[in-house]
Scaffold this motif. Sequence first.
Motif, PDB file in Angstrom:
ATOM      1  N   ARG A  53       0.834  -1.213   0.000  1.00  0.00           N
ATOM      2  CA  ARG A  53       0.000   0.000   0.000  1.00  0.00           C
ATOM      3  C   ARG A  53       0.863   1.254   0.000  1.00  0.00           C
ATOM      4  NH1 ARG A  53      -3.514   1.586   5.177  1.00  0.00           N
ATOM      5  NH2 ARG A  53      -4.272   3.631   4.543  1.00  0.00           N
ATOM      6  N   PHE A  54       1.907   1.248   0.821  1.00  0.00           N
ATOM      7  CA  PHE A  54       2.802   2.404   0.853  1.00  0.00           C
ATOM      8  C   PHE A  54       3.510   2.592  -0.489  1.00  0.00           C
ATOM      9  CE2 PHE A  54       7.340   3.620   1.522  1.00  0.00           C
ATOM     10  CZ  PHE A  54       7.111   4.987   1.563  1.00  0.00           C
ATOM     11  N   MET A  55       4.016   1.508  -1.062  1.00  0.00           N
ATOM     12  CA  MET A  55       4.731   1.609  -2.334  1.00  0.00           C
ATOM     13  C   MET A  55       3.822   2.169  -3.425  1.00  0.00           C
ATOM     14  SD  MET A  55       7.801   0.643  -1.601  1.00  0.00           S
ATOM     15  CE  MET A  55       8.618  -0.233  -0.241  1.00  0.00           C
ATOM     16  N   MET A  56       2.561   1.748  -3.429  1.00  0.00           N
ATOM     17  CA  MET A  56       1.621   2.268  -4.415  1.00  0.00           C
ATOM     18  C   MET A  56       1.355   3.755  -4.191  1.00  0.00           C
ATOM     19  SD  MET A  56       0.858   0.176  -6.755  1.00  0.00           S
ATOM     20  CE  MET A  56      -0.464   1.173  -7.439  1.00  0.00           C
ATOM     21  N   LYS A  57       1.325   4.163  -2.949  1.00  0.00           N
ATOM     22  CA  LYS A  57       1.082   5.579  -2.645  1.00  0.00           C
ATOM     23  C   LYS A  57       2.193   6.464  -3.209  1.00  0.00           C
ATOM     24  CE  LYS A  57      -2.027   5.377   1.326  1.00  0.00           C
ATOM     25  NZ  LYS A  57      -3.016   6.336   0.781  1.00  0.00           N
ATOM     26  N   LEU A  58       3.407   5.945  -3.285  1.00  0.00           N
ATOM     27  CA  LEU A  58       4.498   6.721  -3.874  1.00  0.00           C
ATOM     28  C   LEU A  58       4.211   7.000  -5.346  1.00  0.00           C
ATOM     29  CD1 LEU A  58       7.674   5.014  -2.354  1.00  0.00           C
ATOM     30  CD2 LEU A  58       6.582   7.156  -1.645  1.00  0.00           C
ATOM     31  N   THR A  59       3.684   6.005  -6.029  1.00  0.00           N
ATOM     32  CA  THR A  59       3.334   6.167  -7.443  1.00  0.00           C
ATOM     33  C   THR A  59       2.143   7.098  -7.610  1.00  0.00           C
ATOM     34  OG1 THR A  59       4.187   3.976  -7.997  1.00  0.00           O
ATOM     35  CG2 THR A  59       2.568   4.918  -9.498  1.00  0.00           C
ATOM     36  N   GLU A  60       1.196   7.017  -6.684  1.00  0.00           N
ATOM     37  CA  GLU A  60      -0.017   7.835  -6.766  1.00  0.00           C
ATOM     38  C   GLU A  60       0.177   9.256  -6.272  1.00  0.00           C
ATOM     39  OE1 GLU A  60      -2.488   5.428  -4.357  1.00  0.00           O
ATOM     40  OE2 GLU A  60      -2.756   3.856  -5.881  1.00  0.00           O
ATOM     41  N   LEU A  61       1.255   9.504  -5.549  1.00  0.00           N
ATOM     42  CA  LEU A  61       1.516  10.837  -5.018  1.00  0.00           C
ATOM     43  C   LEU A  61       1.651  11.840  -6.159  1.00  0.00           C
ATOM     44  CD1 LEU A  61       2.054  11.968  -2.098  1.00  0.00           C
ATOM     45  CD2 LEU A  61       4.494  11.826  -2.648  1.00  0.00           C
ATOM     46  N   PRO A  62       0.996  13.001  -6.079  1.00  0.00           N
ATOM     47  CA  PRO A  62       1.083  13.977  -7.183  1.00  0.00           C
ATOM     48  C   PRO A  62       2.502  14.495  -7.413  1.00  0.00           C
ATOM     49  CG  PRO A  62      -0.734  14.507  -5.693  1.00  0.00           C
ATOM     50  CD  PRO A  62       0.066  13.440  -5.022  1.00  0.00           C
ATOM     51  N   ARG A 111      17.151   9.471  -1.947  1.00  0.00           N
ATOM     52  CA  ARG A 111      18.523   9.927  -1.679  1.00  0.00           C
ATOM     53  C   ARG A 111      19.246   8.759  -1.014  1.00  0.00           C
ATOM     54  NH1 ARG A 111      21.539  11.138   2.601  1.00  0.00           N
ATOM     55  NH2 ARG A 111      23.047  12.876   2.538  1.00  0.00           N
ATOM     56  N   VAL A 112      19.999   8.009  -1.808  1.00  0.00           N
ATOM     57  CA  VAL A 112      20.584   6.749  -1.345  1.00  0.00           C
ATOM     58  C   VAL A 112      22.053   6.960  -0.995  1.00  0.00           C
ATOM     59  CG1 VAL A 112      20.812   4.292  -1.818  1.00  0.00           C
ATOM     60  CG2 VAL A 112      19.010   5.606  -2.949  1.00  0.00           C
ATOM     61  N   HIS A 113      22.333   7.059   0.291  1.00  0.00           N
ATOM     62  CA  HIS A 113      23.706   7.351   0.722  1.00  0.00           C
ATOM     63  C   HIS A 113      24.504   6.095   1.032  1.00  0.00           C
ATOM     64  CE1 HIS A 113      21.777   6.610   4.577  1.00  0.00           C
ATOM     65  NE2 HIS A 113      22.962   6.542   5.148  1.00  0.00           N
ATOM     66  N   SER A 114      23.811   4.942   1.132  1.00  0.00           N
ATOM     67  CA  SER A 114      24.504   3.710   1.507  1.00  0.00           C
ATOM     68  C   SER A 114      23.693   2.514   1.026  1.00  0.00           C
ATOM     69  CB  SER A 114      24.707   3.683   3.027  1.00  0.00           C
ATOM     70  OG  SER A 114      25.501   2.588   3.417  1.00  0.00           O
ATOM     71  N   ILE A 115      23.715   1.403   1.761  1.00  0.00           N
ATOM     72  CA  ILE A 115      23.086   0.190   1.262  1.00  0.00           C
ATOM     73  C   ILE A 115      21.561   0.294   1.246  1.00  0.00           C
ATOM     74  CG2 ILE A 115      25.007  -1.293   1.984  1.00  0.00           C
ATOM     75  CD1 ILE A 115      23.120  -2.276   4.263  1.00  0.00           C
ATOM     76  N   ALA A 116      20.983  -0.350   0.237  1.00  0.00           N
ATOM     77  CA  ALA A 116      19.532  -0.491   0.120  1.00  0.00           C
ATOM     78  C   ALA A 116      19.276  -1.944  -0.224  1.00  0.00           C
ATOM     79  CB  ALA A 116      18.986   0.430  -0.964  1.00  0.00           C
ATOM     80  N   THR A 117      18.719  -2.696   0.733  1.00  0.00           N
ATOM     81  CA  THR A 117      18.536  -4.122   0.515  1.00  0.00           C
ATOM     82  C   THR A 117      17.072  -4.526   0.683  1.00  0.00           C
ATOM     83  OG1 THR A 117      19.044  -4.590   2.844  1.00  0.00           O
ATOM     84  CG2 THR A 117      20.866  -4.677   1.278  1.00  0.00           C
ATOM     85  N   ALA A 118      16.694  -5.601  -0.013  1.00  0.00           N
ATOM     86  CA  ALA A 118      15.360  -6.180   0.086  1.00  0.00           C
ATOM     87  C   ALA A 118      14.282  -5.104  -0.109  1.00  0.00           C
ATOM     88  CB  ALA A 118      15.211  -6.922   1.410  1.00  0.00           C
ATOM     89  N   ALA A 119      13.407  -4.894   0.878  1.00  0.00           N
ATOM     90  CA  ALA A 119      12.362  -3.877   0.729  1.00  0.00           C
ATOM     91  C   ALA A 119      12.948  -2.471   0.634  1.00  0.00           C
ATOM     92  CB  ALA A 119      11.367  -3.960   1.873  1.00  0.00           C
ATOM     93  N   GLY A 120      14.182  -2.291   1.090  1.00  0.00           N
ATOM     94  CA  GLY A 120      14.854  -1.005   0.911  1.00  0.00           C
ATOM     95  C   GLY A 120      15.199  -0.770  -0.542  1.00  0.00           C
ATOM     96  N   CYS A 121      15.596  -1.837  -1.235  1.00  0.00           N
ATOM     97  CA  CYS A 121      15.828  -1.755  -2.675  1.00  0.00           C
ATOM     98  C   CYS A 121      14.504  -1.550  -3.403  1.00  0.00           C
ATOM     99  CB  CYS A 121      16.520  -3.033  -3.145  1.00  0.00           C
ATOM    100  SG  CYS A 121      17.194  -2.953  -4.818  1.00  0.00           S
ATOM    101  N   GLN A 122      13.459  -2.198  -2.907  1.00  0.00           N
ATOM    102  CA  GLN A 122      12.109  -1.985  -3.436  1.00  0.00           C
ATOM    103  C   GLN A 122      11.707  -0.522  -3.307  1.00  0.00           C
ATOM    104  OE1 GLN A 122       9.140  -4.086  -1.191  1.00  0.00           O
ATOM    105  NE2 GLN A 122       7.453  -3.526  -2.529  1.00  0.00           N
ATOM    106  N   LEU A 123      12.010   0.089  -2.178  1.00  0.00           N
ATOM    107  CA  LEU A 123      11.690   1.491  -1.960  1.00  0.00           C
ATOM    108  C   LEU A 123      12.365   2.372  -3.005  1.00  0.00           C
ATOM    109  CD1 LEU A 123      10.511   3.858  -0.372  1.00  0.00           C
ATOM    110  CD2 LEU A 123      12.376   3.598   1.282  1.00  0.00           C
ATOM    111  N   VAL A 124      13.637   2.093  -3.288  1.00  0.00           N
ATOM    112  CA  VAL A 124      14.354   2.850  -4.330  1.00  0.00           C
ATOM    113  C   VAL A 124      13.650   2.670  -5.679  1.00  0.00           C
ATOM    114  CG1 VAL A 124      16.531   3.103  -5.584  1.00  0.00           C
ATOM    115  CG2 VAL A 124      16.562   2.679  -3.123  1.00  0.00           C
ATOM    116  N   SER A 125      13.267   1.435  -5.976  1.00  0.00           N
ATOM    117  CA  SER A 125      12.653   1.153  -7.278  1.00  0.00           C
ATOM    118  C   SER A 125      11.302   1.833  -7.449  1.00  0.00           C
ATOM    119  CB  SER A 125      12.498  -0.363  -7.467  1.00  0.00           C
ATOM    120  OG  SER A 125      11.438  -0.886  -6.678  1.00  0.00           O
ATOM    121  N   MET A 126      10.594   2.079  -6.340  1.00  0.00           N
ATOM    122  CA  MET A 126       9.266   2.676  -6.426  1.00  0.00           C
ATOM    123  C   MET A 126       9.274   4.192  -6.347  1.00  0.00           C
ATOM    124  SD  MET A 126       7.279   0.212  -7.115  1.00  0.00           S
ATOM    125  CE  MET A 126       5.678   1.000  -6.914  1.00  0.00           C
ATOM    126  N   CYS A 127      10.410   4.779  -5.979  1.00  0.00           N
ATOM    127  CA  CYS A 127      10.535   6.238  -6.083  1.00  0.00           C
ATOM    128  C   CYS A 127      10.632   6.608  -7.555  1.00  0.00           C
ATOM    129  CB  CYS A 127      11.769   6.726  -5.322  1.00  0.00           C
ATOM    130  SG  CYS A 127      11.640   6.597  -3.521  1.00  0.00           S
TER     131      CYS A 127
END
Length: 269
Positions: free
Chosen positions: A98-107, A113-129
Amino acid sequence: MNAEFRPDAAAEAPILRREDAGGVTTLTLNRPQQFNALSFEMLEALIAAVDEIARDETVRVVVIAGEGKAFCAGHDLKEMRGNHTLEFQQRLFRLCGRFMMKLTELPQPVIARVHSIATAAGCQLVSMCDLAVAAEHARFAVSGINVGLFCATPGVGLSRNMGRKEAFEMLVTGDFIDAREAQRRGLINRVVPADQLDEEVGRLAASILAKSPVAIRMGKQMFYKQLEMGLDAAYQLASETMACNAMCEDAAEGIDAFIAKRKPEFKGR
């Protein structure tokens, strides 16, 4: 406005910080000791913040950052093991989706801003921005497979950013890729030295801020809708969006300014 969302039960510090400056809102994941893991509370705080931002027309760009050594290490595995019921796992992953979809739906456009490691759902978060800027030493992985858990939900975002074979390789090996490789594969937009990260994020945000707010809003909505359509339907949607956009006050101002060779003054209408 600066705000704090849902204090962590294990600490007094807020698990999510919000800072506003010049049309840019920065949401900072603030669980550094847990490498900013996406606990149930963190996801609820992020959803509350994003819902608030969606209604705030003064916000033009959103930046998602992480405090401490990691950008985001994915889900909180201790929380998952401590609530080992199917009901909790379903609630957790549905909330994350639901949160990931909200990023896409956000106007507003969202920049990771990735300063270090992004793993699993953290990598997912990067992909959905919508956009992502990374420090050159940042690394990315969907490493659930290493603990016997296929990163199914991160795979949704990952496979929509890069080629399917590249995405699937990450999902079945759990191997890390560096920032340059992540850029080559389409996961991130820009890679810079760590000491230039904020400057580069600011530069990207400033480029968006200089554009028509109404055009950005309409364009983002259309962009994600057309991705899931067939070619003919996508062109119909895009044509209707452009026609409506062309009737906006900002479009008239922009075209007049171009013809007159002057800088446009957009009003967001």
